[in-house]
Enzyme design. Structure first.
Site, PDB file in Angstrom:
ATOM      1  CG  HIS A  79      36.946  46.548  34.033  1.00 17.79           C
ATOM      2  ND1 HIS A  79      37.764  45.498  34.370  1.00 17.79           N
ATOM      3  CD2 HIS A  79      35.684  46.032  34.028  1.00 17.79           C
ATOM      4  CE1 HIS A  79      37.027  44.413  34.542  1.00 17.79           C
ATOM      5  NE2 HIS A  79      35.758  44.717  34.357  1.00 17.79           N
ATOM      6  CD  GLU A  80      32.753  47.909  35.255  1.00 18.94           C
ATOM      7  OE1 GLU A  80      31.898  47.358  34.517  1.00 18.94           O
ATOM      8  OE2 GLU A  80      33.408  47.275  36.095  1.00 18.94           O
ATOM      9  CG  HIS A  83      32.431  45.060  30.693  1.00 18.53           C
ATOM     10  ND1 HIS A  83      32.729  43.768  30.320  1.00 18.53           N
ATOM     11  CD2 HIS A  83      32.973  45.229  31.920  1.00 18.53           C
ATOM     12  CE1 HIS A  83      33.422  43.186  31.275  1.00 18.53           C
ATOM     13  NE2 HIS A  83      33.596  44.048  32.262  1.00 18.53           N
TER      14      HIS A  83
END
Length: 174
Positions: A79-80, A83
């Site tokens: 998820h990170e 980004h």
């Protein structure tokens, strides 16, 4: 001197390895290199991870990782990283969890694009200082920080009756 069994990597080593694996997946998918971010573990509270886009930095919450290792490595790290990859590919004007980020989560990592984790977060006990005005339902629990500002002379007013809120002397732990 402590000798560590090298067959069992430490938690930070596992996280670094997963970050690297996510970048390698993105590089293979997009057929271009990505600059690796700084990774640190100084995140506390309710957030599992944070991507600092302009700094190319990832911060992770080791306590939440400790309590949710498998999902954290699989979902939170991807998820990170997604980004940072989305920021690199599409620029700063995209929405944090918009279609570009979702494309990376689904297309590159083959993971559901969940905006938030569902880890059980133990909330710490906080102090609340009770302030009142003249309104019947005019009770305002202040944080310790806001209470300290009042002690230094700051004033807060009721939005309904416009009267200065005053400390009741009551203190609660929540």
């Amino acid at each position: 001197m402590v000798l560590r069994n090298r067959q069992h990597p430490t938690m930070p080593e596992q996280l670094h390895a997963r970050v690297e694996a996510c970048y390698q997946q993105a590089e293979a998918f997009f057929k271009q290199p990505f600059v690796r971010p700084e990774v640190c573990f100084k995140l506390r509270g309710q957030k599992a991870g944070v991507a600092h886009l302009t700094e190319n930095k990832l911060r992770f919450n080791l306590q939440l990782y400790r309590e949710n290792q498998d999902d954290f490595l699989k979902q939170t790290v991807a998820h990170e990283v997604a980004h940072l990859v989305a920021h690199h590919l599409f620029g700063p004007r995209i929405q944090p969890h918009g279609e570009e980020w979702q494309l990376i989560m689904r297309g590159v990592y083959e993971l559901p694009p969940h905006r938030c984790h569902s880890y059980d977060v133990k909330r710490r006990t906080v102090s609340r200082f009770i302030y009142r005005c003249v309104c019947p339902q005019g009770e305002y629990p202040f944080s310790a920080q806001r209470h300290a500002l009042v002690a230094k002379g700051r004033r807060y007013y009721c939005r309904r009756c416009k009267v200065t809120l005053s400390f009741t002397g009551e203190h609660r732990l929540e």
